[in-house]
Design a protein around this motif. Structure first.
Motif, mmCIF file in Angstrom:
data_model
loop_
_atom_site.group_PDB
_atom_site.id
_atom_site.type_symbol
_atom_site.label_atom_id
_atom_site.label_comp_id
_atom_site.label_asym_id
_atom_site.label_seq_id
_atom_site.Cartn_x
_atom_site.Cartn_y
_atom_site.Cartn_z
ATOM 1 N N PRO A 1 0.808 -1.226 0.000
ATOM 2 C CA PRO A 1 0.000 0.000 0.000
ATOM 3 C C PRO A 1 0.841 1.276 0.000
ATOM 4 O O PRO A 1 0.466 2.270 -0.630
ATOM 5 C CB PRO A 1 -0.830 -0.092 1.280
ATOM 6 N N PHE A 2 1.993 1.234 0.656
ATOM 7 C CA PHE A 2 2.854 2.413 0.703
ATOM 8 C C PHE A 2 3.513 2.658 -0.649
ATOM 9 O O PHE A 2 3.622 3.794 -1.100
ATOM 10 C CB PHE A 2 3.906 2.265 1.811
ATOM 11 N N ARG B 1 3.816 9.009 0.724
ATOM 12 C CA ARG B 1 4.224 7.788 1.417
ATOM 13 C C ARG B 1 4.372 8.057 2.918
ATOM 14 O O ARG B 1 3.917 7.269 3.747
ATOM 15 C CB ARG B 1 5.537 7.257 0.851
ATOM 16 N N CYS C 1 1.014 8.336 4.555
ATOM 17 C CA CYS C 1 0.396 7.000 4.670
ATOM 18 C C CYS C 1 1.017 6.192 5.807
ATOM 19 O O CYS C 1 0.303 5.513 6.549
ATOM 20 C CB CYS C 1 0.510 6.245 3.354
ATOM 21 N N VAL C 2 2.340 6.268 5.947
ATOM 22 C CA VAL C 2 3.007 5.554 7.040
ATOM 23 C C VAL C 2 2.544 6.106 8.381
ATOM 24 O O VAL C 2 2.213 5.348 9.299
ATOM 25 C CB VAL C 2 4.546 5.636 6.904
ATOM 26 N N SER D 1 -0.959 5.033 9.074
ATOM 27 C CA SER D 1 -0.961 3.602 9.351
ATOM 28 C C SER D 1 -0.497 3.302 10.774
ATOM 29 O O SER D 1 -1.100 2.486 11.471
ATOM 30 C CB SER D 1 -0.062 2.886 8.345
ATOM 31 N N VAL D 2 0.552 3.977 11.197
ATOM 32 C CA VAL D 2 1.125 3.713 12.528
ATOM 33 C C VAL D 2 0.276 4.336 13.627
ATOM 34 O O VAL D 2 -0.119 3.656 14.588
ATOM 35 C CB VAL D 2 2.580 4.218 12.605
ATOM 36 N N LEU E 1 -4.065 3.833 12.677
ATOM 37 C CA LEU E 1 -4.541 2.460 12.476
ATOM 38 C C LEU E 1 -3.819 1.447 13.356
ATOM 39 O O LEU E 1 -4.171 0.276 13.364
ATOM 40 C CB LEU E 1 -4.399 2.071 11.004
ATOM 41 N N ASN F 1 -0.798 0.201 13.100
ATOM 42 C CA ASN F 1 0.024 -0.766 12.363
ATOM 43 C C ASN F 1 1.388 -0.892 13.032
ATOM 44 O O ASN F 1 2.126 0.073 13.148
ATOM 45 C CB ASN F 1 0.188 -0.318 10.910
#
Length: 180
Positions: free
Chosen positions: A91-92, A129, A132-133, A136-137, A140, A142
């Motif tokens: 996804p990244f 990117r 998104c990271v 995500s972290v 979400l 992640n």
């Protein structure tokens, strides 16, 4: 300030998308094979960023739609065919390459030098990117990717970033001279 570049035919755009997608899948594999031969595994791909070259190039050459489509499709097809990028990074990579292709394509008709188009596209891709990271972290939860990976990927890929500055402008100029 815009150039008056001729619009590429649908046929040329489709051919450009196909060639760029094939290159975005094949080039990393060549680097991974060489990396394995030298005991570096996928390290050469992470250093030279071979998947980025055709995506940025096709965006500048063929426009934002082609660039964005190749940017999203290439990592998906590559994962399905080769298992790389892996599911955690997919996804990244999709977001980053989408931003490269879209932003490079949006700059296609500007009169700025190709090197500037490459640099702006690189910033856009890395920025998306990173966003998104971080989402995500922190949002979400992640735990399979770390925020530090943002800086690590930039440091590791510095040679690839410079390679893009060296390779893309003359290739795009050559292609434009033959098509337009």
């Amino acid at each position: 300030m815009l150039n008056t570049k001729s619009k590429l035919s649908i046929k040329i755009q489709v051919i450009a998308a196909f060639v760029a997608t094939v290159c975005a899948i094949a080039l990393p594999q060549l680097f991974h094979i060489a990396g394995r031969a030298f005991g570096l595994g996928t390290g050469l791909g992470e250093i030279f960023l071979p998947m980025h070259l055709p995506v940025i190039m096709v965006g500048i050459f063929a426009g934002p739609y082609v660039g964005a489509i190749v940017g999203i499709a290439s990592p998906i097809i590559s994962t399905l065919l080769t298992g790389m990028p892996n599911a955690v990074m997919l996804p990244f990579m999709m977001a980053e390459l989408f931003a490269y292709g879209l932003s490079a394509g949006m700059l296609r008709d500007t009169s700025m030098p190709t090197l500037a188009k490459v640099g702006i596209s690189q910033l856009a891709g890395r920025a998306l990117r990173a966003i998104c990271v971080i989402i995500s972290v922190y949002l979400l939860g992640n735990s399979t990717v770390a925020v530090a990976s943002i800086w690590m990927s930039i440091a590791t890929g510095a040679i690839g970033i410079i390679l893009q500055w060296i390779v893309i402008p003359p290739v795009v100029k050559s292609l434009e001279g033959k098509i337009n």
